[in-house]
Write a protein that holds these residues in place. Sequence first.
Motif, PDB file in Angstrom:
ATOM      1  N   ALA A 131       8.490   5.701 -18.378  1.00  0.00           N
ATOM      2  CA  ALA A 131       8.002   6.864 -17.632  1.00  0.00           C
ATOM      3  C   ALA A 131       8.041   6.572 -16.137  1.00  0.00           C
ATOM      4  O   ALA A 131       7.634   5.498 -15.684  1.00  0.00           O
ATOM      5  CB  ALA A 131       6.581   7.214 -18.063  1.00  0.00           C
ATOM      6  N   VAL A 132       8.527   7.533 -15.358  1.00  0.00           N
ATOM      7  CA  VAL A 132       8.637   7.360 -13.915  1.00  0.00           C
ATOM      8  C   VAL A 132       7.334   7.823 -13.252  1.00  0.00           C
ATOM      9  O   VAL A 132       6.930   8.980 -13.380  1.00  0.00           O
ATOM     10  CB  VAL A 132       9.832   8.145 -13.354  1.00  0.00           C
ATOM     11  N   LEU A 133       6.694   6.895 -12.553  1.00  0.00           N
ATOM     12  CA  LEU A 133       5.469   7.184 -11.814  1.00  0.00           C
ATOM     13  C   LEU A 133       5.849   7.429 -10.354  1.00  0.00           C
ATOM     14  O   LEU A 133       6.463   6.586  -9.711  1.00  0.00           O
ATOM     15  CB  LEU A 133       4.497   6.011 -11.928  1.00  0.00           C
ATOM     16  N   ARG A 134       5.465   8.601  -9.862  1.00  0.00           N
ATOM     17  CA  ARG A 134       5.886   9.013  -8.525  1.00  0.00           C
ATOM     18  C   ARG A 134       4.695   9.055  -7.570  1.00  0.00           C
ATOM     19  O   ARG A 134       3.589   9.399  -7.957  1.00  0.00           O
ATOM     20  CB  ARG A 134       6.542  10.392  -8.579  1.00  0.00           C
ATOM     21  N   GLY A 135       4.996   8.731  -6.334  1.00  0.00           N
ATOM     22  CA  GLY A 135       3.979   8.794  -5.306  1.00  0.00           C
ATOM     23  C   GLY A 135       4.601   9.026  -3.953  1.00  0.00           C
ATOM     24  O   GLY A 135       5.806   9.227  -3.821  1.00  0.00           O
ATOM     25  N   ARG A 136       3.749   9.012  -2.938  1.00  0.00           N
ATOM     26  CA  ARG A 136       4.180   9.090  -1.545  1.00  0.00           C
ATOM     27  C   ARG A 136       3.690   7.833  -0.846  1.00  0.00           C
ATOM     28  O   ARG A 136       2.558   7.399  -1.060  1.00  0.00           O
ATOM     29  CB  ARG A 136       3.583  10.302  -0.852  1.00  0.00           C
ATOM     30  N   ILE A 137       4.535   7.259  -0.016  1.00  0.00           N
ATOM     31  CA  ILE A 137       4.097   6.126   0.774  1.00  0.00           C
ATOM     32  C   ILE A 137       4.182   6.492   2.241  1.00  0.00           C
ATOM     33  O   ILE A 137       5.208   6.981   2.717  1.00  0.00           O
ATOM     34  CB  ILE A 137       4.894   4.842   0.447  1.00  0.00           C
ATOM     35  N   TRP A 138       3.069   6.331   2.923  1.00  0.00           N
ATOM     36  CA  TRP A 138       2.981   6.549   4.352  1.00  0.00           C
ATOM     37  C   TRP A 138       3.047   5.171   5.014  1.00  0.00           C
ATOM     38  O   TRP A 138       2.204   4.313   4.750  1.00  0.00           O
ATOM     39  CB  TRP A 138       1.684   7.248   4.715  1.00  0.00           C
ATOM     40  N   GLU A 139       4.036   4.959   5.849  1.00  0.00           N
ATOM     41  CA  GLU A 139       4.257   3.650   6.441  1.00  0.00           C
ATOM     42  C   GLU A 139       3.892   3.661   7.922  1.00  0.00           C
ATOM     43  O   GLU A 139       3.826   4.715   8.561  1.00  0.00           O
ATOM     44  CB  GLU A 139       5.714   3.224   6.252  1.00  0.00           C
ATOM     45  N   CYS A 140       3.633   2.475   8.451  1.00  0.00           N
ATOM     46  CA  CYS A 140       3.346   2.330   9.870  1.00  0.00           C
ATOM     47  C   CYS A 140       4.202   1.199  10.423  1.00  0.00           C
ATOM     48  O   CYS A 140       4.707   0.366   9.667  1.00  0.00           O
ATOM     49  CB  CYS A 140       1.860   2.037  10.096  1.00  0.00           C
ATOM     50  N   ALA A 141       4.372   1.186  11.716  1.00  0.00           N
ATOM     51  CA  ALA A 141       5.120   0.104  12.345  1.00  0.00           C
ATOM     52  C   ALA A 141       4.288  -1.178  12.315  1.00  0.00           C
ATOM     53  O   ALA A 141       3.055  -1.133  12.437  1.00  0.00           O
ATOM     54  CB  ALA A 141       5.458   0.482  13.786  1.00  0.00           C
ATOM     55  N   ASN A 142       4.934  -2.308  12.118  1.00  0.00           N
ATOM     56  CA  ASN A 142       4.287  -3.621  12.146  1.00  0.00           C
ATOM     57  C   ASN A 142       3.078  -3.704  11.215  1.00  0.00           C
ATOM     58  O   ASN A 142       1.969  -4.025  11.642  1.00  0.00           O
ATOM     59  CB  ASN A 142       3.862  -3.968  13.584  1.00  0.00           C
ATOM     60  N   PRO A 143       3.262  -3.409   9.935  1.00  0.00           N
ATOM     61  CA  PRO A 143       2.128  -3.431   9.012  1.00  0.00           C
ATOM     62  C   PRO A 143       1.599  -4.839   8.797  1.00  0.00           C
ATOM     63  O   PRO A 143       2.343  -5.817   8.811  1.00  0.00           O
ATOM     64  CB  PRO A 143       2.724  -2.872   7.719  1.00  0.00           C
ATOM     65  N   GLU A 144       0.284  -4.916   8.587  1.00  0.00           N
ATOM     66  CA  GLU A 144      -0.362  -6.185   8.269  1.00  0.00           C
ATOM     67  C   GLU A 144      -0.963  -6.178   6.863  1.00  0.00           C
ATOM     68  O   GLU A 144      -1.578  -7.159   6.438  1.00  0.00           O
ATOM     69  CB  GLU A 144      -1.444  -6.489   9.295  1.00  0.00           C
ATOM     70  N   GLY A 145      -0.792  -5.087   6.139  1.00  0.00           N
ATOM     71  CA  GLY A 145      -1.306  -4.981   4.795  1.00  0.00           C
ATOM     72  C   GLY A 145      -0.771  -3.735   4.110  1.00  0.00           C
ATOM     73  O   GLY A 145      -0.104  -2.899   4.742  1.00  0.00           O
ATOM     74  N   LEU A 146      -1.065  -3.612   2.822  1.00  0.00           N
ATOM     75  CA  LEU A 146      -0.631  -2.480   2.012  1.00  0.00           C
ATOM     76  C   LEU A 146      -1.799  -2.004   1.170  1.00  0.00           C
ATOM     77  O   LEU A 146      -2.416  -2.797   0.447  1.00  0.00           O
ATOM     78  CB  LEU A 146       0.531  -2.889   1.106  1.00  0.00           C
ATOM     79  N   VAL A 147      -2.130  -0.723   1.261  1.00  0.00           N
ATOM     80  CA  VAL A 147      -3.202  -0.113   0.471  1.00  0.00           C
ATOM     81  C   VAL A 147      -2.577   0.731  -0.639  1.00  0.00           C
ATOM     82  O   VAL A 147      -1.603   1.460  -0.400  1.00  0.00           O
ATOM     83  CB  VAL A 147      -4.111   0.763   1.354  1.00  0.00           C
ATOM     84  N   VAL A 148      -3.142   0.632  -1.835  1.00  0.00           N
ATOM     85  CA  VAL A 148      -2.662   1.394  -2.984  1.00  0.00           C
ATOM     86  C   VAL A 148      -3.791   2.275  -3.509  1.00  0.00           C
ATOM     87  O   VAL A 148      -4.905   1.795  -3.757  1.00  0.00           O
ATOM     88  CB  VAL A 148      -2.158   0.467  -4.103  1.00  0.00           C
ATOM     89  N   ILE A 149      -3.495   3.560  -3.664  1.00  0.00           N
ATOM     90  CA  ILE A 149      -4.415   4.534  -4.244  1.00  0.00           C
ATOM     91  C   ILE A 149      -3.688   5.215  -5.391  1.00  0.00           C
ATOM     92  O   ILE A 149      -2.627   5.811  -5.185  1.00  0.00           O
ATOM     93  CB  ILE A 149      -4.839   5.596  -3.212  1.00  0.00           C
TER      94      ILE A 149
END
Length: 332
Positions: free
Chosen positions: A17-35
């Motif tokens: 099953a394909v799980l779809r989402g949106r990822i909002w990115e920023c320049a020079n990231p220092e971490g990744l948040v998942v909701i």
Amino acid sequence: MTEEPRREHLCRAGDGAVLRGRIWECANPEGLVVIRTPYDADQHETTARSWNARGYHCLVQDVRGRYRSAGAWSPYAHEEDDGGRVLAHLLDEYEGLPLVLFGASYAAHTALEAARAVARDGAPPVSAIIALVPALGLAETAWDTQGAPQILHRIGWWHEHGRHRRSQPPLPAGELDRRVAQAHELGVVEAAEHWDWSPSTLTGWRRLWSAERVDLASRYGRIDAPLLVISGDDDFFHDDARRLARTWPAPSHFASGPWGHRLVAGVADQVLRAGIRAAGGLTRIVDPWLAAQGLPGSPAEWTEVLTAASVPHTRSTLDSASGTWRHEGNSP
């Protein structure tokens, strides 16, 4: 922090099953948040952008069977395996970025279950978990801690969110009252057979009322990520949130204040809202707590209470009258 355009994100679950989402990115990231949410990833841009401003990419994903994700929607049934697969995918895609799991209510459950999958599989651990007003499981939503059924809440939620790929309009107040009365008269399971629900919805409804409460120590005992739990004094999951923080196997911090399940957004009293704003709101807890974990955030002196190894479970309480937070090195 420079904002980048959002983009679509796809991940294939274990059954294809394909799980779809949106990822909002920023320049020079220092971490990744998942909701991971059942409430439409596209509606979470403001939250995602607030994480971008802190220096994090932010993925918001529709859970299985909801909105744009494939599969059948069955509340509380698939979040461990699906969440674990998503995190494994992200650890490859964004190698080296610390990973923070974040969510409120049902999304707090998905965060905890994803962390559980990582611990089960022996994968690199997540860096931190933030659970707001957590709905821990089926039984915890169906019954309060004294064993009374939460009939009105559950009928309303199941009608609106539990039956279809997309959320439906809420029941009119009169119809909700009528169904609550039927549930008291006929039984909560039997009454649902009069509500034109599909067989699959009725199956899920029966599963809800027969579920057992989560044994938190057993379920999450292998997780070693620090946990921030934010609850509300008037939230119907408040006792469960305290129980989660108290039994957490790694350091936990419990924060609460004079609000309900919608957190500060649900506070109608303007004097009370002003007191909460004067105290810095929840940002005054979240950002310093992140910094105390070595993650992008804003340091504060109060986080010294988090560093005492002899006190692994700490707490903060908001006093809206004085406009201040009280921080304690005591178990919640």
